[in-house]
Design a protein around this motif. Structure first.
Motif, PDB file in Angstrom:
ATOM      1  N   GLU A   1      25.882 -13.372  -1.583  1.00 17.45           N
ATOM      2  CA  GLU A   1      25.820 -11.849  -2.474  1.00 17.45           C
ATOM      3  C   GLU A   1      25.622 -12.118  -3.734  1.00 17.45           C
ATOM      4  O   GLU A   1      24.762 -11.066  -5.315  1.00 17.45           O
ATOM      5  CB  GLU A   1      26.995 -10.967  -2.170  1.00 17.45           C
TER       6      GLU A   1
ATOM      7  N   GLU B   1      34.875  -5.569  10.632  1.00 17.97           N
ATOM      8  CA  GLU B   1      34.654  -4.539   9.674  1.00 17.97           C
ATOM      9  C   GLU B   1      32.888  -5.722   9.490  1.00 17.97           C
ATOM     10  O   GLU B   1      31.621  -4.178   8.682  1.00 17.97           O
ATOM     11  CB  GLU B   1      35.136  -5.086   8.381  1.00 17.97           C
TER      12      GLU B   1
ATOM     13  N   VAL C   1      29.087  -6.390   9.847  1.00 18.48           N
ATOM     14  CA  VAL C   1      28.361  -5.827  11.266  1.00 18.48           C
ATOM     15  C   VAL C   1      28.078  -6.437  12.262  1.00 18.48           C
ATOM     16  O   VAL C   1      27.516  -6.138  13.522  1.00 18.48           O
ATOM     17  CB  VAL C   1      26.800  -5.806   9.986  1.00 18.48           C
TER      18      VAL C   1
ATOM     19  N   LYS D   1      30.625  -6.419  14.997  1.00 16.03           N
ATOM     20  CA  LYS D   1      30.553  -4.949  14.879  1.00 16.03           C
ATOM     21  C   LYS D   1      30.255  -4.243  16.130  1.00 16.03           C
ATOM     22  O   LYS D   1      30.528  -3.774  16.849  1.00 16.03           O
ATOM     23  CB  LYS D   1      31.087  -3.981  13.754  1.00 16.03           C
TER      24      LYS D   1
ATOM     25  N   GLY E   1      25.555   1.703   9.327  1.00 16.57           N
ATOM     26  CA  GLY E   1      24.519   2.106   8.548  1.00 16.57           C
ATOM     27  C   GLY E   1      23.427   1.881   8.472  1.00 16.57           C
ATOM     28  O   GLY E   1      22.669   2.103   9.202  1.00 16.57           O
TER      29      GLY E   1
ATOM     30  N   SER F   1      18.208  -3.532   6.317  1.00 16.48           N
ATOM     31  CA  SER F   1      18.455  -4.687   5.418  1.00 16.48           C
ATOM     32  C   SER F   1      18.671  -5.663   6.074  1.00 16.48           C
ATOM     33  O   SER F   1      18.315  -6.030   7.438  1.00 16.48           O
ATOM     34  CB  SER F   1      20.061  -4.672   4.752  1.00 16.48           C
TER      35      SER F   1
ATOM     36  N   ARG G   1      19.033 -10.839   6.896  1.00 13.57           N
ATOM     37  CA  ARG G   1      20.609 -11.135   6.504  1.00 13.57           C
ATOM     38  C   ARG G   1      20.175 -12.948   6.950  1.00 13.57           C
ATOM     39  O   ARG G   1      19.099 -12.563   8.279  1.00 13.57           O
ATOM     40  CB  ARG G   1      21.684 -10.944   6.926  1.00 13.57           C
TER      41      ARG G   1
ATOM     42  N   ARG H   1      26.409   1.858   1.632  1.00 11.50           N
ATOM     43  CA  ARG H   1      26.779   1.340   0.750  1.00 11.50           C
ATOM     44  C   ARG H   1      25.880   1.676  -0.399  1.00 11.50           C
ATOM     45  O   ARG H   1      24.695   1.763  -0.952  1.00 11.50           O
ATOM     46  CB  ARG H   1      26.470   0.321   0.387  1.00 11.50           C
TER      47      ARG H   1
ATOM     48  N   GLU I   1      22.500  -1.318  -1.995  1.00  7.69           N
ATOM     49  CA  GLU I   1      22.841  -2.575  -1.324  1.00  7.69           C
ATOM     50  C   GLU I   1      22.260  -3.493  -1.656  1.00  7.69           C
ATOM     51  O   GLU I   1      20.614  -4.139  -2.271  1.00  7.69           O
ATOM     52  CB  GLU I   1      21.771  -1.987   0.093  1.00  7.69           C
TER      53      GLU I   1
END
Ligand code: GDP
Length: 332
Positions: A129, A189, A191, A194, A213, A217, A219, A281, A284
């Motif tokens: 991040e 919590e 993704v 979830k 959301g 994006s 990852r 967010r 992002e």
């Protein structure tokens, strides 16, 4: 027996690391905060070999006392406020724990050990991040940071202060710039979990909708069990350093969703998924993909679980877990 002190022992990585270290013959000390912490009790039940020590990353004297008590050879600082979305609403808390907590841990090591005579080795959980609005692709140890959340900013401070203490005081302090790493122990919590948990519940008829959301994006997702090996390997090197730990593959949230639903034989996932602005967010991180060449070449590290195996592992686990909870048979 070597002794290891781990902050964040109740989290996903803390648990994987404790198992790894125990398997290697370490005495493992895990720091827990607060009174009657329910997750501490869970750790104690699941991993009775871990000796729990009281301490808080917000409180330097408690860190000094915890290190004096456990006399570690290696310290792994995994404790943090680690959920990016929460860091926007609790930015100061995140800066204090995720950022300043690293400084306090380093100071505690300097006070208790970490000298030439008693060289405590330190691992800091740095994060992809920190790359945020990425300046180059793929990201390496040399890629400049441009964090996009209070969490990312706090991790940059943590990373830089480790480099500074290494250079200033000669500490054996290393940072792993770990890209997203997941598994059945991941918090609900995040993704991946979830999605896999919702897919399992939808398959079992316990839930009818998955609300997400941003699906665009991307990852670089690896398996947490693989990533804790890299942490340990860093502390076995003669020289400390910084290492990107990643798979080198990237996937969008949409690909994750498609794959997870396909695992339970559902192709029309669009019928179950809805987007809600509340899960977007303020800023992002659009794309992360890591180049772990340095870890591969210097540590001999490579991941063993790929994206497809990871999603399968998590969906399979969540199907069993949710079916058992509800007293249902696990579908074939
Ligand atoms: P992060 O990379 O540490 O922020 O890990 P997360 O698993 O929390 O988020 C990964 C990506 O998934 C981010 O780009 C989020 O914006 C995106 N995402 C989309 N929907 C959701 C959601 O419902 N929850 C979470 N946590 N992330 C979501």
């Amino acid at each position: 027996m070597p002794r290891a002190f781990v902050t964040g022992i109740t989290g996903q990585d803390g648990q994987h690391l404790a198992e790894l270290l125990h398997g290697k013959g370490y005495d493992v000390f895990g720091m827990v905060k607060g009174q009657s912490n329910p997750r501490a009790q869970q750790v104690q039940e699941e991993m009775p070999f871990v000796e729990l020590v009281s301490g808080d990353l917000a409180d330097l004297p408690s860190l000094v006392a915890a290190l004096e008590m456990s006399q570690p050879d290696e310290v792994y600082n995994l404790g943090a406020i680690s959920f990016v979305a929460l860091s926007f609403s609790q930015a100061e808390l995140t800066a204090n724990i995720t950022g300043l907590g690293v400084l306090r841990m380093l100071e505690a090591i300097r006070m208790v050990g970490g000298t030439q005579n008693n060289p405590v080795r330190f691992y800091q959980a740095s994060s992809s991040e920190m790359f945020g609005k990425v300046r180059e692709t793929p990201q390496t140890e040399m890629t400049p940071f441009h964090p996009r959340s209070p969490y990312g900013c706090a991790k940059v401070f943590g990373h830089d202060i480790v480099v500074n203490y290494r250079e200033s005081y000669g500490l054996h302090a290393s940072s792993g710039i770990l890209f997203n790493h997941e598994g059945p122990r991941r918090g609900i919590e995040f993704v991946t979990r979830k999605v896999t948990n919702a897919v399992a519940r939808i398959k079992l008829g316990l839930q009818h909708e998955l609300v997400l959301g941003n699906l665009e994006s991307k990852r670089d997702w690896g398996y947490a069990g693989d990533y804790v090996r890299a942490m340990w390997m860093m502390l076995q090197q003669d020289e400390p350093g910084d290492y990107v730990v990643a798979t080198g593959e990237t996937h969008s949230i949409e690909e994750l969703v498609t794959r997870a639903f396909a695992e339970v034989g559902i192709d029309n996932w669009g019928d179950y998924v809805r987007q809600d602005p509340k899960f977007f967010r303020p800023a992002e991180v659009d794309l992360l993909i890591g180049d772990a060449s340095r870890a591969r070449e210097q540590l001999g590290w490579r991941p063993e679980v790929d994206f497809g195996q990871l999603v399968k592992m998590m969906v399979t686990h969540d199907l069993e877990h949710e079916a058992n909870k509800a007293g249902l048979a696990v579908p074939d």
